[in-house]
Each structure stands twice: as C-alpha cells, then as structure tokens.
Design a protein around this motif. Structure first.
Motif, PDB file in Angstrom:
ATOM      1  N   ALA A 237       0.931  -1.657  -0.273  1.00  0.00           N
ATOM      2  CA  ALA A 237      -0.229   0.004  -0.102  1.00  0.00           C
ATOM      3  C   ALA A 237       0.887   1.579  -0.298  1.00  0.00           C
ATOM      4  CB  ALA A 237      -1.195  -0.183   1.274  1.00  0.00           C
ATOM      5  N   ALA A 238       1.429   1.087   0.713  1.00  0.00           N
ATOM      6  CA  ALA A 238       2.720   2.293   0.894  1.00  0.00           C
ATOM      7  C   ALA A 238       3.015   2.851  -0.430  1.00  0.00           C
ATOM      8  CB  ALA A 238       4.277   1.956   1.907  1.00  0.00           C
ATOM      9  N   LEU A 239       3.731   1.719  -1.089  1.00  0.00           N
ATOM     10  CA  LEU A 239       4.418   1.573  -2.631  1.00  0.00           C
ATOM     11  C   LEU A 239       3.585   2.756  -3.423  1.00  0.00           C
ATOM     12  CD1 LEU A 239       6.252  -1.746  -3.145  1.00  0.00           C
ATOM     13  CD2 LEU A 239       7.405   0.622  -2.275  1.00  0.00           C
ATOM     14  N   GLU A 240       2.282   2.191  -3.537  1.00  0.00           N
ATOM     15  CA  GLU A 240       1.162   2.482  -4.338  1.00  0.00           C
ATOM     16  C   GLU A 240       0.928   4.155  -3.882  1.00  0.00           C
ATOM     17  OE1 GLU A 240      -2.382  -0.535  -4.084  1.00  0.00           O
ATOM     18  OE2 GLU A 240      -1.414  -1.914  -4.396  1.00  0.00           O
ATOM     19  N   ALA A 241       0.392   4.501  -2.845  1.00  0.00           N
ATOM     20  CA  ALA A 241       0.824   5.615  -2.171  1.00  0.00           C
ATOM     21  C   ALA A 241       1.473   6.577  -2.841  1.00  0.00           C
ATOM     22  CB  ALA A 241       0.966   5.950  -0.963  1.00  0.00           C
ATOM     23  N   MET A 242       3.124   5.768  -2.654  1.00  0.00           N
ATOM     24  CA  MET A 242       4.238   6.957  -3.462  1.00  0.00           C
ATOM     25  C   MET A 242       3.988   6.873  -4.337  1.00  0.00           C
ATOM     26  SD  MET A 242       7.983   6.404  -2.499  1.00  0.00           S
ATOM     27  CE  MET A 242       8.982   7.401  -2.619  1.00  0.00           C
TER      28      MET A 242
ATOM     29  N   HIS B  31      13.042   1.222  -3.200  1.00  0.00           N
ATOM     30  CA  HIS B  31      11.589   0.444  -2.698  1.00  0.00           C
ATOM     31  C   HIS B  31      11.355  -0.835  -2.948  1.00  0.00           C
ATOM     32  CE1 HIS B  31      10.846   4.320  -0.887  1.00  0.00           C
ATOM     33  NE2 HIS B  31      12.195   4.236  -0.203  1.00  0.00           N
ATOM     34  N   ARG B  32      10.838  -0.414  -3.648  1.00  0.00           N
ATOM     35  CA  ARG B  32      10.035  -2.181  -5.278  1.00  0.00           C
ATOM     36  C   ARG B  32      11.158  -3.327  -4.916  1.00  0.00           C
ATOM     37  NH1 ARG B  32       7.734   1.545  -9.356  1.00  0.00           N
ATOM     38  NH2 ARG B  32       5.160   1.268  -8.631  1.00  0.00           N
ATOM     39  N   ARG B  33      12.878  -2.871  -5.149  1.00  0.00           N
ATOM     40  CA  ARG B  33      13.629  -4.126  -4.530  1.00  0.00           C
ATOM     41  C   ARG B  33      13.638  -5.006  -3.129  1.00  0.00           C
ATOM     42  NH1 ARG B  33      16.526  -0.959  -8.906  1.00  0.00           N
ATOM     43  NH2 ARG B  33      17.372   0.547  -7.279  1.00  0.00           N
ATOM     44  N   ILE B  34      13.599  -3.367  -2.128  1.00  0.00           N
ATOM     45  CA  ILE B  34      13.654  -4.011  -1.345  1.00  0.00           C
ATOM     46  C   ILE B  34      11.975  -4.662  -0.493  1.00  0.00           C
ATOM     47  CG2 ILE B  34      13.015  -3.217   1.230  1.00  0.00           C
ATOM     48  CD1 ILE B  34      14.621  -0.595   0.495  1.00  0.00           C
ATOM     49  N   ALA B  35      10.786  -4.122  -1.037  1.00  0.00           N
ATOM     50  CA  ALA B  35       9.642  -4.767  -0.826  1.00  0.00           C
ATOM     51  C   ALA B  35       9.937  -6.836  -1.561  1.00  0.00           C
ATOM     52  CB  ALA B  35       8.604  -3.754  -1.796  1.00  0.00           C
TER      53      ALA B  35
ATOM     54  N   ARG C 262       6.307  14.856  -4.874  1.00  0.00           N
ATOM     55  CA  ARG C 262       7.722  14.076  -4.772  1.00  0.00           C
ATOM     56  C   ARG C 262       7.651  12.776  -4.227  1.00  0.00           C
ATOM     57  NH1 ARG C 262      10.660  19.275  -1.453  1.00  0.00           N
ATOM     58  NH2 ARG C 262       8.464  18.616  -0.436  1.00  0.00           N
ATOM     59  N   GLY C 263       6.287  12.228  -3.348  1.00  0.00           N
ATOM     60  CA  GLY C 263       6.053  10.978  -2.842  1.00  0.00           C
ATOM     61  C   GLY C 263       6.437  10.266  -1.990  1.00  0.00           C
ATOM     62  N   ALA C 264       6.733  11.775  -0.806  1.00  0.00           N
ATOM     63  CA  ALA C 264       7.301  11.938   0.566  1.00  0.00           C
ATOM     64  C   ALA C 264       5.804  11.413   1.698  1.00  0.00           C
ATOM     65  CB  ALA C 264       7.589  13.650   1.274  1.00  0.00           C
ATOM     66  N   HIS C 265       5.470  11.236   1.241  1.00  0.00           N
ATOM     67  CA  HIS C 265       4.434  10.469   1.985  1.00  0.00           C
ATOM     68  C   HIS C 265       4.478   9.092   2.023  1.00  0.00           C
ATOM     69  CE1 HIS C 265       1.222  10.151   5.471  1.00  0.00           C
ATOM     70  NE2 HIS C 265       0.614   9.277   3.763  1.00  0.00           N
ATOM     71  N   GLY C 266       4.178   8.725   0.964  1.00  0.00           N
ATOM     72  CA  GLY C 266       4.715   7.504   0.748  1.00  0.00           C
ATOM     73  C   GLY C 266       5.922   6.899   0.280  1.00  0.00           C
ATOM     74  N   ASP C 267       6.925   7.646   0.886  1.00  0.00           N
ATOM     75  CA  ASP C 267       8.473   7.146   1.328  1.00  0.00           C
ATOM     76  C   ASP C 267       8.162   6.759   2.986  1.00  0.00           C
ATOM     77  OD1 ASP C 267      11.112   7.845   0.330  1.00  0.00           O
ATOM     78  OD2 ASP C 267      10.805   7.506   1.881  1.00  0.00           O
ATOM     79  N   GLU C 268       7.750   8.112   3.359  1.00  0.00           N
ATOM     80  CA  GLU C 268       7.552   7.344   4.912  1.00  0.00           C
ATOM     81  C   GLU C 268       6.699   6.435   5.322  1.00  0.00           C
ATOM     82  OE1 GLU C 268       6.015  10.441   8.806  1.00  0.00           O
ATOM     83  OE2 GLU C 268       5.424  11.254   6.907  1.00  0.00           O
ATOM     84  N   LEU C 269       5.012   6.548   4.392  1.00  0.00           N
ATOM     85  CA  LEU C 269       4.820   5.319   4.944  1.00  0.00           C
ATOM     86  C   LEU C 269       5.467   3.847   4.361  1.00  0.00           C
ATOM     87  CD1 LEU C 269       1.419   6.178   3.503  1.00  0.00           C
ATOM     88  CD2 LEU C 269       1.917   6.002   5.621  1.00  0.00           C
ATOM     89  N   PHE C 270       6.909   4.077   3.331  1.00  0.00           N
ATOM     90  CA  PHE C 270       7.674   2.768   3.104  1.00  0.00           C
ATOM     91  C   PHE C 270       7.864   2.270   4.353  1.00  0.00           C
ATOM     92  CE2 PHE C 270      11.184   0.384   1.201  1.00  0.00           C
ATOM     93  CZ  PHE C 270      10.601  -0.466   1.099  1.00  0.00           C
ATOM     94  N   HIS C 271       8.815   3.114   4.778  1.00  0.00           N
ATOM     95  CA  HIS C 271       9.774   2.864   5.471  1.00  0.00           C
ATOM     96  C   HIS C 271       9.456   2.686   7.109  1.00  0.00           C
ATOM     97  CE1 HIS C 271      13.119   3.965   3.309  1.00  0.00           C
ATOM     98  NE2 HIS C 271      12.979   4.668   2.796  1.00  0.00           N
ATOM     99  N   ARG C 272       8.001   2.999   7.483  1.00  0.00           N
ATOM    100  CA  ARG C 272       7.523   2.931   9.001  1.00  0.00           C
ATOM    101  C   ARG C 272       6.015   1.332   8.585  1.00  0.00           C
ATOM    102  NH1 ARG C 272       2.121   6.670   9.959  1.00  0.00           N
ATOM    103  NH2 ARG C 272       3.846   7.526   9.557  1.00  0.00           N
ATOM    104  N   ALA C 273       6.600   1.094   6.966  1.00  0.00           N
ATOM    105  CA  ALA C 273       5.649  -0.438   6.915  1.00  0.00           C
ATOM    106  C   ALA C 273       7.307  -2.059   7.416  1.00  0.00           C
ATOM    107  CB  ALA C 273       5.396  -0.532   6.330  1.00  0.00           C
TER     108      ALA C 273
END
Length: 233
Positions: free
Chosen positions: A133-138, A200-204, A147-158
C-alpha cells in the motif's frame, strides 16, 4: 633590530554554493516584501526568471529552506512562508544541518539495514499488505507531480513494523525528525522520486521473498542513493 613576527597563515576562503546565495536572496526578498507566516512566495518559474537561474537550481535552494523549516512546499499551492529568520541565523542553521547529515546517514545505515533484514524473516501477510500500500501511495503521488514524501515515509514505517523489533522501532522513532530532513532533501533532487520508488520496490521484493541478505543489501543501496544530496557535495 626588532625580531620579525611570524605571520599567521591565511585562512582559506570558502566558496559559497550557488543555492546558498539563492537562499539568502530569497530571504532578502521576503524581508523587502514584508512577507509573514502564511504568505506565498512567487511561483517557481517567476522566481527562477527573476534570479536568472534554472528551476532545477532554484529547487535546491527551496528544498534547503524547507528542510530548515523556513518554508512549506505543497504540490499545487507552491512555497508558503513558515517563519522569517535573519540571514545570519539562516547561515548558522544551514551549517549545523550540513554537519549533522553524515551522522543521520550513519544512524539510518545502522538501523534500517537491520530492520530490512529482520522484516524479510518476520513479515506477516498484513505487513506485506502495508508495504504494498505504501508503494502504491508513493507511485500515485509521483504520478500527480509530487515528490512522494508521504508514500516514502509510509514505506519505511511499514518495513519497521514488519521487523517486529520494538527496541529498533523505538530508536527509529527517536531519529524520525532527522530522517525527515534527509527525505525532503533527497526527494527534492531531479529524478530522485522515481529512483527512490524503484529502490523501494527492490527492498519490498526481497522482503516478500524472505531473502534477508538481499533485503539488507537493497536497503543499504537505497540509503546510499538517498544520501546523495547537494548539501553534502
């Protein structure tokens, strides 16, 4: 005959970066125009033309001002003044920020690489859903021109949540405000939001596959990517 005094060596004069000059000029404009908190700066194109620089160069100055809390840049509304520091205070805060950046990068490497490794071993289906969901948001933010800052934050939080390590999570909370500085700075670089999303996708993918070593290496590569910011050059 009087003894000749030894002259002190001349101090090297530091060359001011262009974006630093722009920051000062923007602040001088704010003072001359008597802008206060909540007032908008001129549109980026107008500012760039007035200053005689490219929009990419201007963007570096605006990102630095945003990181220091002087302005707030929102997609679609432009830069809004948050507070009006003196030029001397701005220079001091900029130097303190630059000195702090390498330590923030070190902390992220120490914490987030381990978190990615643990997430690959401990993630639950719910954790994977949150990461997706974080990737989709970004992706949506970037597609909309942001810039995708909110999605970036959601990804690292997840990813942090997926590691199921309360102590490491608490340490990430402690440095969250400092990480925000590097996030804004990194995503303000031309082309960086798209690069960060791919990273992020590679990490996921590694976390989803349960490949702890691959996830750790992918996170380390990501931190090296996002640490490539103008203020450290």
């Amino acid at each position: 005959m009087a003894e000749k005094k030894t002259a002190r060596p001349l101090a090297r004069v530091s060359r001011q970066r262009l974006y630093e000059q722009l920051m000062k000029q923007i602040l001088e404009y704010v003072e001359d125009a008597q802008l206060g908190p909540g007032d908008h700066l001129p549109p980026e194109r107008e500012l760039a033309d007035s200053l005689g620089v490219s929009r990419a160069t201007l963007a570096q100055a605006l990102v630095a001002l945003e990181v220091l809390g002087v302005i707030d840049v929102q997609h679609g509304t432009g830069a809004v003044l948050v507070y009006r520091p003196s030029v001397a205070k701005l220079v001091k805060e900029l130097q303190e920020h630059r000195n702090r950046l390498p330590e923030i990068v070190e902390a992220r490497s120490a914490l987030e690489v381990k978190l990615a490794e643990l997430a690959a071993s401990r993630r639950t289906p719910e954790d994977l859903d949150a990461i997706g969901a974080a990737l989709e948001a970004m992706e949506r933010e970037i597609a909309a021109g942001d810039r995708g800052a909110h999605g970036d934050e959601l990804f690292h939080r997840a990813v942090t949540q997926a590691a199921h390590s309360p102590v490491l999570a608490q340490m990430m909370t402690f440095i969250a405000e400092m990480v925000l500085e590097t996030r804004l700075e990194s995503l303000g670089q031309p082309g960086r939001p798209e690069q960060s999303l791919a990273s992020h996708r590679r990490i996921a993918e590694a976390i989803r596959a349960g490949e702890a070593d691959v996830a750790a290496r992918a996170m380390q590569s990501h931190i090296e990517l996002v640490s490539d910011v103008a203020l450290l050059k």
